[in-house]
Design an enzyme around this catalytic site. Structure first.
Site, PDB file in Angstrom:
ATOM      1  CD  GLU A   1     -57.007  31.033 -26.651  1.00  0.00           C
ATOM      2  OE1 GLU A   1     -56.597  31.237 -27.735  1.00  0.00           O
ATOM      3  OE2 GLU A   1     -56.784  31.476 -25.535  1.00  0.00           O
TER       4      GLU A   1
ATOM      5  N   GLY B   1     -62.645  31.238 -20.744  1.00  0.00           N
ATOM      6  CA  GLY B   1     -63.896  31.575 -20.432  1.00  0.00           C
ATOM      7  C   GLY B   1     -64.739  31.907 -21.846  1.00  0.00           C
TER       8      GLY B   1
ATOM      9  CD  GLU C   1     -72.444  29.249 -30.935  1.00  0.00           C
ATOM     10  OE1 GLU C   1     -71.748  28.736 -29.878  1.00  0.00           O
ATOM     11  OE2 GLU C   1     -71.590  30.013 -31.590  1.00  0.00           O
TER      12      GLU C   1
ATOM     13  CD  GLN D   1     -87.788  14.726  -6.323  1.00  0.00           C
ATOM     14  OE1 GLN D   1     -86.605  14.824  -6.763  1.00  0.00           O
ATOM     15  NE2 GLN D   1     -87.905  14.212  -5.223  1.00  0.00           N
TER      16      GLN D   1
ATOM     17  CD  GLU E   1     -73.889  33.059 -15.356  1.00  0.00           C
ATOM     18  OE1 GLU E   1     -74.583  32.212 -14.435  1.00  0.00           O
ATOM     19  OE2 GLU E   1     -73.286  32.230 -16.180  1.00  0.00           O
TER      20      GLU E   1
END
Length: 417
Positions: free
Chosen positions: A158, A162, A273, A367, A398
């Site tokens: 939502e 978060g 998942e 790179q 996190e």
């Protein structure tokens, strides 16, 4: 009817339509020899590879421009038995182990195709129906989802919410034999095309996580509204939308499972998942290393191949060593998931570690291409942009670290030191 039709033709695929070279073929053969897979998985891999090469890769530009794949692609995937492969045979599924969708997801990643939201439809959303749905819900929806005639999404995230699933604000209020749902969702993959959406809502706002329930909502229900098709940094062919529910009235029979048990249901599927995110990221890593090695072997700077310089050799060697470790970790998670013994902490570790490795490897490989690495026509540029979401979706990395940190006492005790 069993839709597992990809075993009919076991002819080796013509190859991935992306810089397919001798080096790439060698890497692919190594993947095919992984001990967690048997001969059926290998035959299936060839069919999956051919599917992406023939039906997805040639149309990537078109899909990216329109922001979603064509619905006909879903029909084709259903016809070939690529959707909802683990679903029970009595509803038309192949009822196979989770290694088959793992192979399919890997082949999508090897081909660089993030557009089709097949894995979310097949292995994230529809299993809730198979596991917790009523018999009527299973009979109604599983055959259509397996055939690709209906597309499914799951609406959890939502605006402003978060990763705090327990803090969702979408409300479902009982009114006689119906529920009235109000709220909004964002970052919903398959949301633009979905015919059926598993909506996560609060039926008891005072009960926290225990007040969450799940509802199966058809997209033509009055009060169901789609917002804009989100313009993302990467994964541009994967439709991602905002959804709004305004006094949306649904029968109580639309609830999936029991009232207040939604959070528990969601937690049981999260390990798989997150493992799928790691599976996809690991395959992208292997593809990037293979392509970078091939490119630097052919590109010359100051009269000799870029791959002949020690800096290039050491970088690719480092990436390959990390990839080897990551492959062993991910394959262990695949095997444990297929065996039904994968724990949430290991899945969180795999999701976080492999997706962060993916970021480092793709940045380093890009790179090595020099200026060409910044050109959208080169697969490495698309892979670089597509991969950034992997550290966010399925719970941010996190959050994954919080899961691991909370389990540290148990993990350390298991060492027995």
């Amino acid at each position: 009817m069993n839709h597992f039709s990809f075993f009919v033709d076991s002819t080796p695929a013509a190859g991935v339509a992306r810089n397919t070279t001798k080096g790439a073929e060698t890497e692919t053969q190594a993947v095919m020899q992984r001990p967690i897979f048997n001969e059926e998985h290998k035959v299936f891999r060839e069919s999956a590879r051919r599917f992406f090469a023939e039906h997805v890769t040639p149309y990537r530009e078109k899909f990216e421009q329109q922001g979603h794949v064509d619905r006909e692609l879903w029909h084709k995937a259903g016809q070939m038995g690529f959707l909802c492969m683990t679903a029970p045979a009595q509803y038309g599924g192949a009822e196979v182990d989770r290694k088959f969708p793992a192979v399919f997801l890997e082949e999508a990643a090897y081909a660089g195709q993030t557009g089709p939201g097949f894995w979310l439809h097949s292995d994230m959303a529809s299993p809730y129906i198979a596991s917790y749905g009523s018999e009527d819900q299973k009979r109604t929806w599983l055959p259509q989802l397996i055939a690709g005639s209906k597309i499914m999404a799951i609406a959890m995230s939502e605006p402003g919410g978060g990763s705090n699933l327990a803090g969702i604000r979408t409300r479902a209020v009982r009114d006689g034999d119906d529920y009235i749902i109000n709220g909004s969702k964002t970052f919903i993959s398959n949301g633009w095309m979905a015919d059926l959406v598993l909506v996560v809502a609060k039926t008891d706002p005072q009960a926290g996580a225990k007040g969450i329930s799940l509802f199966l909502i058809e997209s033509n229900t009055p009060g169901f509204n789609r917002g804009r098709l989100l313009n993302k940094l990467g994964m541009k062919a994967q439709d991602t939308a905002e959804l709004y529910f305004e006094d949306m009235r649904v029968p109580k029979e639309n609830m999936l499972g029991e009232e207040g048990q939604g959070f528990k249901y969601l937690m049981t599927e999260l390990a798989w998942e997150r493992t799928q995110i790691a599976i996809q990221a690991m395959a992208v890593i292997e593809r990037a290393i293979t392509d970078a090695f091939t490119y630097t072997s052919e590109r010359e700077v100051f009269g000799k191949p870029v791959a002949s310089y020690q800096n290039t050799q050491f970088k690719l060697a480092d990436y390959m060593m990390d990839a080897k470790a990551g492959r062993l970790f991910v394959d262990d998670c695949i095997q444990k998931s297929a065996d039904g013994v994968l724990d949430p902490v290991s899945a969180a570790m795999a999701k976080a570690w492999v997706t962060e490795l993916e970021g480092r490897v793709l940045d380093g490989c890009l790179q090595l291409y020099g200026g060409y690495g910044f050109i959208w026509d080169f697969p490495i540029a698309r892979a670089y942009a597509d991969a950034r979401s992997q550290r966010i979706v399925g719970g941010t990395n996190e959050i994954m670290r919080q899961i691991v940190a909370r389990s540290m006492p148990q993990i350390v005790t298991e060492y027995g030191l």
